[in-house]
Design an enzyme around this catalytic site. Structure first.
Site, PDB file in Angstrom:
ATOM      1  N   GLY A  46       0.822  -1.197   0.000  1.00 18.62           N
ATOM      2  CA  GLY A  46       0.000   0.000   0.000  1.00 18.62           C
ATOM      3  C   GLY A  46       0.859   1.250   0.000  1.00 18.62           C
ATOM      4  N   CYS A  47       0.266   2.372  -0.401  1.00 18.17           N
ATOM      5  CA  CYS A  47       1.019   3.621  -0.487  1.00 18.17           C
ATOM      6  C   CYS A  47       1.432   4.128   0.893  1.00 18.17           C
ATOM      7  CB  CYS A  47       0.215   4.675  -1.239  1.00 18.17           C
ATOM      8  SG  CYS A  47      -1.475   4.932  -0.623  1.00 18.17           S
ATOM      9  N   PHE A  48       0.487   4.172   1.846  1.00 18.99           N
ATOM     10  CA  PHE A  48       0.834   4.625   3.187  1.00 18.99           C
ATOM     11  C   PHE A  48       1.904   3.735   3.833  1.00 18.99           C
ATOM     12  CE2 PHE A  48      -3.520   6.691   3.308  1.00 18.99           C
ATOM     13  CZ  PHE A  48      -3.054   7.994   3.411  1.00 18.99           C
ATOM     14  N   THR A  74       4.227   2.032   2.494  1.00 22.47           N
ATOM     15  CA  THR A  74       5.533   2.217   1.864  1.00 22.47           C
ATOM     16  C   THR A  74       6.267   3.394   2.485  1.00 22.47           C
ATOM     17  OG1 THR A  74       4.844   1.224  -0.237  1.00 22.47           O
ATOM     18  CG2 THR A  74       6.719   2.728  -0.296  1.00 22.47           C
TER      19      THR A  74
END
Length: 328
Positions: free
Chosen positions: A142-144, A146
């Site tokens: 997921g972006c968060f 990372t």
């Protein structure tokens, strides 16, 4: 390599195509969309006009001809594709959440049964590179998680508590309009959401545990009026105090040789459009503040997916990804 992008009409699909144009060996030959089949791709992604003559298509899974497939589909949809593609010898990178967590954790966090579970490497290359090299399947993070994990990873083993506070651009919500992303509700505003219950918290806890940390972990995201980027502030509470020079050495040693992690003052503008994570730390003894900046659509999604593809297929890790950010 022939590349198929399953679910190519969204922001992640558009970014995959934009970046793969510059790859030395990859060519997108199939871009799928159920609702847009037959539509020229550049009508939906006008910035790609002149770079592709593809049209969206809606083939049966058994008719997809590719060496690598990216699953840029909603959560719970990827599990209907992954196993079938793998059984045909197609390597797969899944950008959804379907394979990032153990089965029982996924079902608890997402509230749905997993119908085709199998374990997969968790694709933060800076932490899981060995598992991704030559893998047939990788779960893209997921972006968060990372940005958060890269911010805290070097000190994970020193901490008893980690508190993540993230500011995210609106593109993280996808391309479907909603009241939450309606401009008057976002412009000139900062909005916390899912204050204590964001689904990505499970990935953050998982990665801290992987790093050998027993730290408690908390996370609150905020929506800010920018298109791209996630700025994460990690408050890392230590078991024993560390001075500034010690902390800086821990970080620079941990990320030595990592092309996509740069130790410098983080700025969303400096990483926009790029696969870089910029981070910096400041210590006050028992608390270290680590701040990271990533582009949520690149290092937080499509760029990292291509980074994983390169590891899976034996290409240089930065192939197609070496571009600088778009400051200002």
């Amino acid at each position: 390599m022939k590349i198929a992008i399953i679910g190519a009409s969204g922001y992640a699909g558009g970014e995959l195509i934009r970046l793969l144009v510059h790859h030395s060996a990859a060519k997108v030959t199939c871009a799928t969309s159920r609702s847009l089949a037959g539509t020229p791709l550049d009508q939906i992604h006008p910035h790609l006009k002149g770079f592709t003559d593809l049209r969206f298509e809606n083939p049966a899974i058994d008719d997809i001809d590719a060496d690598v497939a990216f699953l840029a589909v909603p959560h719970t949809a990827a599990m209907t594709y992954a196993g079938k593609l793998l059984s045909r010898g197609i390597k797969v990178v899944d950008l959804s959440a379907d394979y990032r967590l153990p089965k029982e954790v996924f079902e608890k966090v997402y509230g749905v049964p997993h119908t085709d579970y199998f374990p997969a490497p968790y694709g933060i290359p800076e932490l899981h590179r060995k598992d991704c090299i030559n893998a047939r399947f990788v779960a893209n993070p997921g972006c968060f998680p990372t940005g958060a994990t890269l911010a805290a990873a070097p000190l994970a083993g020193y901490a008893h508590t980690v508190i993540f506070d993230s500011k995210t651009g609106v593109s993280g919500a996808g391309d479907n309009p909603s009241a939450t992303t309606h401009y008057p509700n976002v412009g000139d505003n900062v909005g916390p959401y899912k204050w204590t219950s964001h689904r990505h918290l499970a990935e953050m806890k998982q990665e801290l545990a992987f790093l050998g940390s027993k730290a408690k972990c908390y996370f609150t995201p905020h929506l800010v009026p920018v298109n791209r980027g996630i700025l994460t502030t990690a408050h890392i509470l230590l078991n024993e105090p560390l001075e500034q020079k010690e902390v800086e050495k821990i970080y620079t040693d941990f990320y030595k040789g990592e092309y996509f992690v740069r130790y410098q003052k983080p700025s969303l503008a400096a990483v926009r459009g790029s696969n870089f994570c910029d981070l910096m730390v400041e210590s006050e003894g028992l608390r270290v503040v680590a701040v990271s900046a990533i582009d949520n659509l690149v290092k937080g999604a499509s760029g990292q997916a291509i980074q994983n593809m390169n590891l899976m297929c034996g290409y240089p890790e930065k192939d197609g990804l070496a571009g600088a950010g778009m400051l200002p």
